[in-house]
Design a protein around this motif. Structure first.
Motif, PDB file in Angstrom:
ATOM      1  N   GLU A 253       0.947  -1.294  -0.061  1.00  0.00           N
ATOM      2  CA  GLU A 253      -0.078  -0.125  -0.041  1.00  0.00           C
ATOM      3  C   GLU A 253       0.851   1.390  -0.007  1.00  0.00           C
ATOM      4  OE1 GLU A 253      -3.358   0.169  -0.347  1.00  0.00           O
ATOM      5  OE2 GLU A 253      -3.395  -2.139  -0.586  1.00  0.00           O
ATOM      6  N   HIS A 254       1.950   1.136   0.076  1.00  0.00           N
ATOM      7  CA  HIS A 254       3.154   2.515   0.418  1.00  0.00           C
ATOM      8  C   HIS A 254       3.756   2.677  -0.805  1.00  0.00           C
ATOM      9  CE1 HIS A 254       2.365   1.663   4.825  1.00  0.00           C
ATOM     10  NE2 HIS A 254       2.909   0.690   4.604  1.00  0.00           N
ATOM     11  N   ARG A 255       3.179   2.464  -1.998  1.00  0.00           N
ATOM     12  CA  ARG A 255       3.591   2.642  -3.380  1.00  0.00           C
ATOM     13  C   ARG A 255       3.532   4.144  -3.608  1.00  0.00           C
ATOM     14  NH1 ARG A 255       1.312   2.015  -8.922  1.00  0.00           N
ATOM     15  NH2 ARG A 255       3.083   2.257 -10.305  1.00  0.00           N
ATOM     16  N   PRO A 256       4.648   4.934  -3.790  1.00  0.00           N
ATOM     17  CA  PRO A 256       4.409   6.231  -4.139  1.00  0.00           C
ATOM     18  C   PRO A 256       3.654   6.510  -5.629  1.00  0.00           C
ATOM     19  CG  PRO A 256       6.876   5.739  -3.724  1.00  0.00           C
ATOM     20  CD  PRO A 256       5.762   4.449  -3.693  1.00  0.00           C
ATOM     21  N   GLU A 257       3.187   7.515  -5.661  1.00  0.00           N
ATOM     22  CA  GLU A 257       2.581   7.803  -7.107  1.00  0.00           C
ATOM     23  C   GLU A 257       3.446   8.467  -8.026  1.00  0.00           C
ATOM     24  OE1 GLU A 257      -0.467   6.833  -7.868  1.00  0.00           O
ATOM     25  OE2 GLU A 257      -0.553   5.770  -6.214  1.00  0.00           O
ATOM     26  N   ASP A 258       4.444   9.210  -7.641  1.00  0.00           N
ATOM     27  CA  ASP A 258       5.440   9.836  -8.327  1.00  0.00           C
ATOM     28  C   ASP A 258       6.345   8.854  -8.957  1.00  0.00           C
ATOM     29  OD1 ASP A 258       6.906  11.626  -9.769  1.00  0.00           O
ATOM     30  OD2 ASP A 258       7.979  12.098  -8.051  1.00  0.00           O
ATOM     31  N   GLU A 259       6.461   8.586 -10.199  1.00  0.00           N
ATOM     32  CA  GLU A 259       7.440   7.641 -10.700  1.00  0.00           C
ATOM     33  C   GLU A 259       8.853   7.779 -10.315  1.00  0.00           C
ATOM     34  OE1 GLU A 259       8.791   6.120 -15.213  1.00  0.00           O
ATOM     35  OE2 GLU A 259       6.658   6.750 -14.924  1.00  0.00           O
ATOM     36  N   GLU A 260       9.461   9.009  -9.922  1.00  0.00           N
ATOM     37  CA  GLU A 260      10.754   9.181  -9.729  1.00  0.00           C
ATOM     38  C   GLU A 260      10.978   8.591  -8.266  1.00  0.00           C
ATOM     39  OE1 GLU A 260      12.197  12.903 -10.127  1.00  0.00           O
ATOM     40  OE2 GLU A 260      11.669  13.245 -12.194  1.00  0.00           O
ATOM     41  N   GLU A 261       9.755   8.889  -7.413  1.00  0.00           N
ATOM     42  CA  GLU A 261       9.816   8.390  -5.909  1.00  0.00           C
ATOM     43  C   GLU A 261       9.690   6.711  -5.866  1.00  0.00           C
ATOM     44  OE1 GLU A 261       7.137  10.093  -3.154  1.00  0.00           O
ATOM     45  OE2 GLU A 261       7.334  11.950  -4.222  1.00  0.00           O
ATOM     46  N   LEU A 262       9.093   6.073  -6.841  1.00  0.00           N
ATOM     47  CA  LEU A 262       8.946   4.834  -6.877  1.00  0.00           C
ATOM     48  C   LEU A 262      10.195   4.185  -7.265  1.00  0.00           C
ATOM     49  CD1 LEU A 262       7.188   2.172  -7.069  1.00  0.00           C
ATOM     50  CD2 LEU A 262       6.759   2.742  -9.042  1.00  0.00           C
ATOM     51  N   GLU A 263      10.948   4.869  -8.380  1.00  0.00           N
ATOM     52  CA  GLU A 263      11.980   4.618  -8.924  1.00  0.00           C
ATOM     53  C   GLU A 263      13.266   4.678  -7.661  1.00  0.00           C
ATOM     54  OE1 GLU A 263      15.335   5.555 -12.165  1.00  0.00           O
ATOM     55  OE2 GLU A 263      13.098   6.099 -12.464  1.00  0.00           O
ATOM     56  N   LYS A 264      13.392   5.617  -6.941  1.00  0.00           N
ATOM     57  CA  LYS A 264      14.242   5.743  -5.710  1.00  0.00           C
ATOM     58  C   LYS A 264      14.016   4.740  -4.730  1.00  0.00           C
ATOM     59  CE  LYS A 264      15.051  10.726  -6.225  1.00  0.00           C
ATOM     60  NZ  LYS A 264      14.819  12.071  -5.740  1.00  0.00           N
ATOM     61  N   GLU A 265      12.786   4.247  -4.335  1.00  0.00           N
ATOM     62  CA  GLU A 265      12.336   3.447  -3.398  1.00  0.00           C
ATOM     63  C   GLU A 265      12.750   1.963  -3.698  1.00  0.00           C
ATOM     64  OE1 GLU A 265       8.422   1.751  -1.937  1.00  0.00           O
ATOM     65  OE2 GLU A 265       8.663   3.571  -1.454  1.00  0.00           O
ATOM     66  N   LEU A 266      12.580   1.755  -5.182  1.00  0.00           N
ATOM     67  CA  LEU A 266      12.894   0.514  -5.492  1.00  0.00           C
ATOM     68  C   LEU A 266      14.396   0.083  -5.767  1.00  0.00           C
ATOM     69  CD1 LEU A 266      10.207  -0.183  -8.261  1.00  0.00           C
ATOM     70  CD2 LEU A 266      10.518  -1.365  -6.450  1.00  0.00           C
ATOM     71  N   TYR A 267      15.211   1.031  -6.148  1.00  0.00           N
ATOM     72  CA  TYR A 267      16.605   0.797  -6.249  1.00  0.00           C
ATOM     73  C   TYR A 267      17.315   1.281  -4.942  1.00  0.00           C
ATOM     74  CZ  TYR A 267      16.150   0.899 -11.426  1.00  0.00           C
ATOM     75  OH  TYR A 267      15.829   0.310 -12.582  1.00  0.00           O
TER      76      TYR A 267
END
Length: 99
Positions: free
Chosen positions: A85-99
């Protein structure tokens, strides 16, 4: 009667080695799979320029118009399930979180 047949690469592993293999596979699925899904299917630029093109070229005529988009939506849902549920909507934030 029949010679001993080895069906997979893990046949001769000890119990400890088999457990290590399972743990490593689990680590890859938990940490690497979401990054790969994001890279191929969620990252807009990569999806449009590479992934959709590859799949559209490999698929027969009517399927190449709608199946890549359907596959992208399925992978987006899968990534959402993997990240919770904590998936960020902003693509850049999601990418930072994953990497």
């Amino acid at each position: 009667m029949f010679p001993l047949q080895k069906y997979n690469a893990d046949y001769d592993l000890s119990a400890r080695q088999g457990a290590d293999t399972l743990a490593f596979m689990s680590l890859l699925e938990e940490k690497l799979l979401p990054v790969l899904v994001h890279t191929f299917w969620i990252d807009t630029k990569n999806y449009v320029e590479v992934t959709r093109k590859w799949y559209a070229e490999a698929m027969p005529f009517p399927l190449n118009f709608f199946l890549p988009g359907r596959m992208q939506r399925q992978y987006m849902e899968r990534l959402q399930l993997l990240s919770g549920e904590h998936r960020p909507e902003d693509e850049e934030e999601l990418e930072k979180e994953l990497y």
